[in-house]
Design a protein around this motif. Structure first.
Motif, mmCIF file in Angstrom:
data_model
loop_
_atom_site.group_PDB
_atom_site.id
_atom_site.type_symbol
_atom_site.label_atom_id
_atom_site.label_comp_id
_atom_site.label_asym_id
_atom_site.label_seq_id
_atom_site.Cartn_x
_atom_site.Cartn_y
_atom_site.Cartn_z
ATOM 1 N N ASP A 74 0.798 -1.182 0.024
ATOM 2 C CA ASP A 74 0.071 0.020 -0.072
ATOM 3 C C ASP A 74 0.796 1.387 0.060
ATOM 4 O O ASP A 74 0.397 2.143 -0.820
ATOM 5 N N ILE A 75 1.899 1.292 0.955
ATOM 6 C CA ILE A 75 2.736 2.258 0.808
ATOM 7 C C ILE A 75 3.435 2.713 -0.387
ATOM 8 O O ILE A 75 3.414 3.875 -1.014
ATOM 9 N N LYS A 76 3.934 1.784 -1.041
ATOM 10 C CA LYS A 76 4.661 1.765 -2.220
ATOM 11 C C LYS A 76 3.560 2.333 -3.170
ATOM 12 O O LYS A 76 3.939 3.000 -4.206
ATOM 13 N N ARG A 77 2.291 1.804 -3.323
ATOM 14 C CA ARG A 77 1.364 2.493 -4.132
ATOM 15 C C ARG A 77 1.174 3.810 -4.089
ATOM 16 O O ARG A 77 1.085 4.528 -4.802
ATOM 17 N N ILE A 78 0.898 4.173 -2.832
ATOM 18 C CA ILE A 78 0.683 5.700 -2.391
ATOM 19 C C ILE A 78 1.680 6.492 -2.966
ATOM 20 O O ILE A 78 1.734 7.334 -3.629
ATOM 21 N N GLU A 79 3.122 6.106 -2.686
ATOM 22 C CA GLU A 79 4.222 6.682 -2.849
ATOM 23 C C GLU A 79 4.214 6.969 -4.652
ATOM 24 O O GLU A 79 4.534 7.996 -5.240
ATOM 25 N N LYS A 80 3.905 6.125 -5.298
ATOM 26 C CA LYS A 80 4.022 5.876 -6.929
ATOM 27 C C LYS A 80 2.738 6.853 -7.584
ATOM 28 O O LYS A 80 3.105 7.611 -8.471
ATOM 29 N N GLU A 81 1.670 6.866 -6.760
ATOM 30 C CA GLU A 81 0.502 7.657 -7.002
ATOM 31 C C GLU A 81 0.792 9.312 -6.909
ATOM 32 O O GLU A 81 0.104 10.149 -7.552
ATOM 33 N N MET A 82 1.744 9.423 -5.748
ATOM 34 C CA MET A 82 2.145 10.759 -5.378
ATOM 35 C C MET A 82 3.022 11.351 -6.348
ATOM 36 O O MET A 82 3.479 12.385 -6.438
ATOM 37 N N GLY A 83 3.673 10.536 -7.235
ATOM 38 C CA GLY A 83 4.592 10.790 -8.054
ATOM 39 C C GLY A 83 6.294 10.383 -7.998
ATOM 40 O O GLY A 83 6.868 10.873 -8.339
ATOM 41 N N ARG A 84 6.184 9.528 -6.813
ATOM 42 C CA ARG A 84 7.512 9.181 -6.414
ATOM 43 C C ARG A 84 7.962 8.203 -7.583
ATOM 44 O O ARG A 84 7.404 7.380 -7.981
ATOM 45 N N VAL A 85 9.182 8.675 -8.143
ATOM 46 C CA VAL A 85 9.766 7.952 -9.275
ATOM 47 C C VAL A 85 10.936 6.719 -9.022
ATOM 48 O O VAL A 85 11.184 5.784 -9.483
ATOM 49 N N ASN A 86 11.663 7.192 -8.038
ATOM 50 C CA ASN A 86 13.100 6.462 -7.628
ATOM 51 C C ASN A 86 12.683 6.030 -6.074
ATOM 52 O O ASN A 86 12.627 6.490 -5.183
ATOM 53 N N ASP A 87 12.577 4.656 -6.172
ATOM 54 C CA ASP A 87 12.743 3.974 -4.592
ATOM 55 C C ASP A 87 14.083 3.723 -4.317
ATOM 56 O O ASP A 87 15.019 3.031 -5.209
ATOM 57 N N SER A 88 14.418 4.101 -3.183
ATOM 58 C CA SER A 88 15.947 3.829 -2.710
ATOM 59 C C SER A 88 16.326 2.492 -2.624
ATOM 60 O O SER A 88 17.494 2.208 -2.883
ATOM 61 N N MET A 89 15.332 1.674 -2.494
ATOM 62 C CA MET A 89 15.681 0.183 -2.473
ATOM 63 C C MET A 89 16.043 -0.360 -3.922
ATOM 64 O O MET A 89 17.119 -1.031 -3.844
ATOM 65 N N ALA A 90 15.146 0.145 -4.678
ATOM 66 C CA ALA A 90 15.562 -0.331 -6.139
ATOM 67 C C ALA A 90 16.829 0.294 -6.733
ATOM 68 O O ALA A 90 17.502 -0.469 -7.472
ATOM 69 N N SER A 91 16.942 1.628 -6.510
ATOM 70 C CA SER A 91 18.041 2.478 -7.078
ATOM 71 C C SER A 91 19.379 2.421 -6.241
ATOM 72 O O SER A 91 20.385 2.739 -6.841
ATOM 73 N N GLY A 92 19.418 1.783 -5.152
ATOM 74 C CA GLY A 92 20.472 1.582 -4.236
ATOM 75 C C GLY A 92 20.970 2.732 -3.570
ATOM 76 O O GLY A 92 22.074 2.684 -3.217
ATOM 77 N N GLY A 93 20.275 4.010 -3.717
ATOM 78 C CA GLY A 93 20.845 5.129 -3.066
ATOM 79 C C GLY A 93 19.530 6.178 -2.911
ATOM 80 O O GLY A 93 18.547 5.743 -3.273
ATOM 81 N N TYR A 94 19.837 7.165 -1.988
ATOM 82 C CA TYR A 94 18.784 8.058 -1.641
ATOM 83 C C TYR A 94 18.791 9.369 -2.780
ATOM 84 O O TYR A 94 19.861 9.601 -3.160
ATOM 85 N N THR A 95 17.581 9.977 -3.102
ATOM 86 C CA THR A 95 17.484 11.215 -3.828
ATOM 87 C C THR A 95 16.216 12.022 -3.399
ATOM 88 O O THR A 95 15.624 11.434 -2.611
ATOM 89 N N ASP A 96 16.013 12.925 -3.858
ATOM 90 C CA ASP A 96 15.166 14.071 -3.622
ATOM 91 C C ASP A 96 13.763 13.166 -3.847
ATOM 92 O O ASP A 96 13.728 12.491 -4.969
ATOM 93 N N ARG A 97 12.740 13.389 -3.132
ATOM 94 C CA ARG A 97 11.345 12.547 -3.340
ATOM 95 C C ARG A 97 10.261 13.488 -2.954
ATOM 96 O O ARG A 97 10.106 14.182 -1.793
ATOM 97 N N ILE A 98 9.169 13.258 -3.482
ATOM 98 C CA ILE A 98 7.864 14.010 -3.010
ATOM 99 C C ILE A 98 7.451 13.337 -1.728
ATOM 100 O O ILE A 98 6.819 14.119 -1.164
ATOM 101 N N ILE A 99 7.604 12.046 -1.740
ATOM 102 C CA ILE A 99 7.034 11.308 -0.448
ATOM 103 C C ILE A 99 7.849 10.250 -0.369
ATOM 104 O O ILE A 99 8.182 9.432 -1.184
ATOM 105 N N ASP A 100 8.039 10.089 1.096
ATOM 106 C CA ASP A 100 8.968 8.664 1.545
ATOM 107 C C ASP A 100 8.081 8.260 2.633
ATOM 108 O O ASP A 100 7.668 9.173 3.650
ATOM 109 N N ILE A 101 7.715 6.976 2.652
ATOM 110 C CA ILE A 101 7.003 6.399 3.864
ATOM 111 C C ILE A 101 7.628 5.258 4.498
ATOM 112 O O ILE A 101 7.926 4.408 3.604
ATOM 113 N N ASP A 102 8.009 5.130 5.751
ATOM 114 C CA ASP A 102 8.802 4.089 6.073
ATOM 115 C C ASP A 102 7.972 3.541 7.294
ATOM 116 O O ASP A 102 7.578 4.224 8.106
ATOM 117 N N ILE A 103 7.862 2.217 7.279
ATOM 118 C CA ILE A 103 7.576 1.578 8.372
ATOM 119 C C ILE A 103 8.628 1.371 9.538
ATOM 120 O O ILE A 103 9.684 0.686 9.261
#
Length: 138
Positions: A74-103
């Motif tokens: 659900d969190i990943k879906r929400i991040e994507k709906e809000m326009g987040r394009v780079n997931d730090s887990m997938a890209s291997g690093g952190y970047t600027d982001r519209i939204i980040d939600i961590d459990i």
């Protein structure tokens, strides 16, 4: 359906950061989660990457009927709906982001998979802004 007490940390450093956080909270509620407590907003410098964009962060306590993996989906879906394009887990690093939600925590559960680690040790032990936000939540 049992309810699980979950602590989340949300952050945004692009666009209208407070509005982004409020939108994410609304979307979490629309996904069947009950928000019990919301921290104050806290601004912080980016951690583990360089950017001139300051973060706005917030902590939440929610009740959810979802499993950890369902909540993550659900969190990943929400991040994507809000326009987040780079997931730090997938890209291997952190970047600027519209939204980040961590459990951060999930009912005291210890859980580890390729996609998710609970508790979120960096937020609990390494990041100063997280310790400030979580002091009354953990």
């Amino acid at each position: 359906m049992s309810q699980h007490r979950v602590v989340l940390l949300l952050g945004s450093n692009l666009g209208d950061q407070k509005k982004n956080l409020e939108t994410a909270i609304k979307k979490l509620e629309e996904s069947g989660n009950e928000v019990l407590k919301i921290s104050e907003f806290l601004t912080s410098e980016p951690v583990e990457f360089a950017s001139s964009n300051i973060f706005c962060n917030i902590a939440l306590i929610i009740f959810t009927g979802h499993s950890p993996v369902q909540l993550l989906n659900d969190i990943k879906r929400i991040e994507k709906e809000m326009g987040r394009v780079n997931d730090s887990m997938a890209s291997g690093g952190y970047t600027d982001r519209i939204i980040d939600i961590d459990i951060v925590t999930f009912n005291g559960l210890n859980f580890s998979s390729e996609r998710l680690e609970i508790p979120h040790r960096k937020h609990l032990f390494d990041r100063e802004f997280s310790r400030i936000l979580l002091k009354d939540f953990i």
